[in-house]
Scaffold this motif. Structure first.
Motif, short mmCIF file in Angstrom:
data_model
loop_
_atom_site.label_atom_id
_atom_site.label_comp_id
_atom_site.label_asym_id
_atom_site.label_seq_id
_atom_site.Cartn_x
_atom_site.Cartn_y
_atom_site.Cartn_z
N PRO A 286 59.96 20.05 4.15
CA PRO A 286 60.28 19.86 5.58
C PRO A 286 61.14 20.99 6.14
O PRO A 286 60.97 21.40 7.30
CB PRO A 286 61.03 18.53 5.61
N LEU A 287 62.07 21.49 5.34
CA LEU A 287 62.92 22.58 5.80
C LEU A 287 62.15 23.88 5.90
O LEU A 287 62.35 24.67 6.83
CB LEU A 287 64.11 22.74 4.86
N GLY A 288 61.24 24.12 4.95
CA GLY A 288 60.46 25.35 4.98
C GLY A 288 59.45 25.40 6.10
O GLY A 288 59.11 26.48 6.60
N LEU A 289 58.95 24.23 6.52
CA LEU A 289 57.95 24.21 7.59
C LEU A 289 58.53 24.69 8.92
O LEU A 289 57.77 25.10 9.81
CB LEU A 289 57.39 22.79 7.76
N VAL A 290 59.84 24.63 9.06
CA VAL A 290 60.46 25.12 10.29
C VAL A 290 60.20 26.62 10.46
O VAL A 290 60.12 27.13 11.58
CB VAL A 290 61.97 24.82 10.28
N SER A 291 60.05 27.34 9.34
CA SER A 291 59.80 28.78 9.41
C SER A 291 58.48 29.09 10.08
O SER A 291 58.29 30.20 10.61
CB SER A 291 59.83 29.38 8.00
N LEU A 292 57.55 28.14 10.06
CA LEU A 292 56.26 28.38 10.70
C LEU A 292 56.37 28.46 12.22
O LEU A 292 55.49 28.99 12.88
CB LEU A 292 55.27 27.27 10.32
N GLN A 293 57.45 27.93 12.77
CA GLN A 293 57.61 27.96 14.22
C GLN A 293 57.91 29.36 14.73
O GLN A 293 57.67 29.64 15.91
CB GLN A 293 58.74 27.01 14.64
N ALA B 192 49.07 22.60 10.82
CA ALA B 192 48.39 22.68 9.53
C ALA B 192 49.37 22.48 8.38
O ALA B 192 49.08 21.78 7.41
CB ALA B 192 47.68 24.02 9.39
N GLY B 193 50.54 23.09 8.50
CA GLY B 193 51.57 22.87 7.49
C GLY B 193 52.04 21.44 7.44
O GLY B 193 52.29 20.88 6.36
N VAL B 194 52.15 20.82 8.61
CA VAL B 194 52.54 19.40 8.66
C VAL B 194 51.51 18.53 7.96
O VAL B 194 51.85 17.61 7.19
CB VAL B 194 52.73 18.96 10.11
N LEU B 195 50.23 18.79 8.20
CA LEU B 195 49.18 18.01 7.56
C LEU B 195 49.20 18.20 6.05
O LEU B 195 49.01 17.24 5.29
CB LEU B 195 47.81 18.41 8.12
N LEU B 196 49.42 19.41 5.58
CA LEU B 196 49.50 19.66 4.14
C LEU B 196 50.67 18.90 3.52
O LEU B 196 50.56 18.39 2.40
CB LEU B 196 49.63 21.15 3.88
N SER B 197 51.77 18.81 4.24
CA SER B 197 52.93 18.09 3.71
C SER B 197 52.71 16.59 3.68
O SER B 197 53.40 15.87 2.96
CB SER B 197 54.16 18.40 4.57
#
Length: 277
Positions: free
Chosen positions: A227-234, A247-252
């Motif tokens: 969850p913390l790493g997905l913020v980097s996608l923003q 897409a990252g959210v769906l993978l998680s």
């Protein structure tokens, strides 16, 4: 025509069924609507050059390219599995003690444990962080694991399960020469499997999606959870592509989905244990 058939065909009964299906349809839409929208958006990314939409998995591939998704997934899996296993063990042991043993101030201690459920995490996060830093565990995965091992809710749940088990089982085992540890692990713990399943599944779902504690405890990117790493996608100022972020959210969501599918039966059995003969 029987009275039951007339009652079944009455306008009020038909209206009640229609209202029930309408309410259920609205609930399904509100629950699955955001998930379907997320899937469609992730599968239809927009090309920033041509400004055209293409159907495909390019957003998922780009998510792996932008961040070390496998590393973040491994960190989340390690933290979540250790926390879930630790909570199952500590909750079972604490619940067994409160249910089967008598000691001074037992009810007061148990009440204090339950009172911790009313304290928001935001109140205790700073003292916990100072303790973790004093132990030399700051910016490590252990900073997320150790403070999460005790669970007040799990202790309460397992205490109720052990209180529902007959004391004669332990007495019979003690007559056969079994010690307290043997009675716990060989007699009572296997019978409390439904309760352990609830504690483990709830712990997994909560800590897999946890964001606040990792945000405070973790600084280095190699220790980021998913969850913390997905913020980097923003991206900076939230300028990242929406399709890549989703897409990252769906993978998680995939691991949590598997846990829900395979853990649904033990969770249902645990929640309904003791409600029927």
């Amino acid at each position: 025509m029987s009275i039951e058939a007339v009652a079944t065909r009455s306008p009020l009964n038909t209206l009640g069924k229609v209202a029930k299906y309408v309410v259920l349809s609205i609930a399904v839409f509100l629950t699955l609507g955001p998930v379907v929208w997320t899937l469609i958006t992730a599968m239809t990314p927009t090309d920033p050059v041509t400004n055209t939409t293409q159907f495909g998995f390019s957003a998922f591939a780009e998510a792996f390219q932008r961040i070390p998704l496998w590393l973040y997934t491994w960190n989340s899996a390690l933290v979540t599995l250790l926390v879930a296993a630790g909570q199952m063990l500590t909750a079972a042991m604490a619940g067994y003690v409160f249910a089967q043993f008598e000691f001074r101030a037992k009810n007061l201690i148990f009440a204090l444990i339950l009172a911790t459920m009313m304290v928001p995490m935001q109140v205790t996060i700073v003292p916990v962080f100072m303790l973790i830093r004093g132990m030399g565990l700051a910016d490590t995965l252990m900073a997320l694991i150790l403070p999460a091992l005790p669970t007040a809710f799990g202790t309460f749940l397992m205490r109720q399960y052990f209180m529902g088990l007959p004391a004669e089982l332990g007495e019979a085992a003690e007559i056969d020469g079994a010690g307290p540890w043997r009675v716990f692990f060989s007699v009572y713990l296997p019978l409390a499997t439904p309760g352990l399943a609830i504690v483990g599944i709830l712990a997994f779902n909560y800590h897999w999606n946890e964001f606040f504690r990792p945000l405070i405890m973790i600084i280095s990117e190699q220790n980021f959870t998913l969850p913390l790493g997905l913020v980097s996608l923003q991206g900076n100022l939230g300028t990242g592509a929406v399709s890549v972020v989703l897409a990252g959210v769906l993978l998680s969501m995939i691991p949590a989905l598997f846990v829900f599918i395979f853990g649904q039966k033990p969770l249902r059995e645990g929640l309904t244990a003791g409600t029927g003969k």
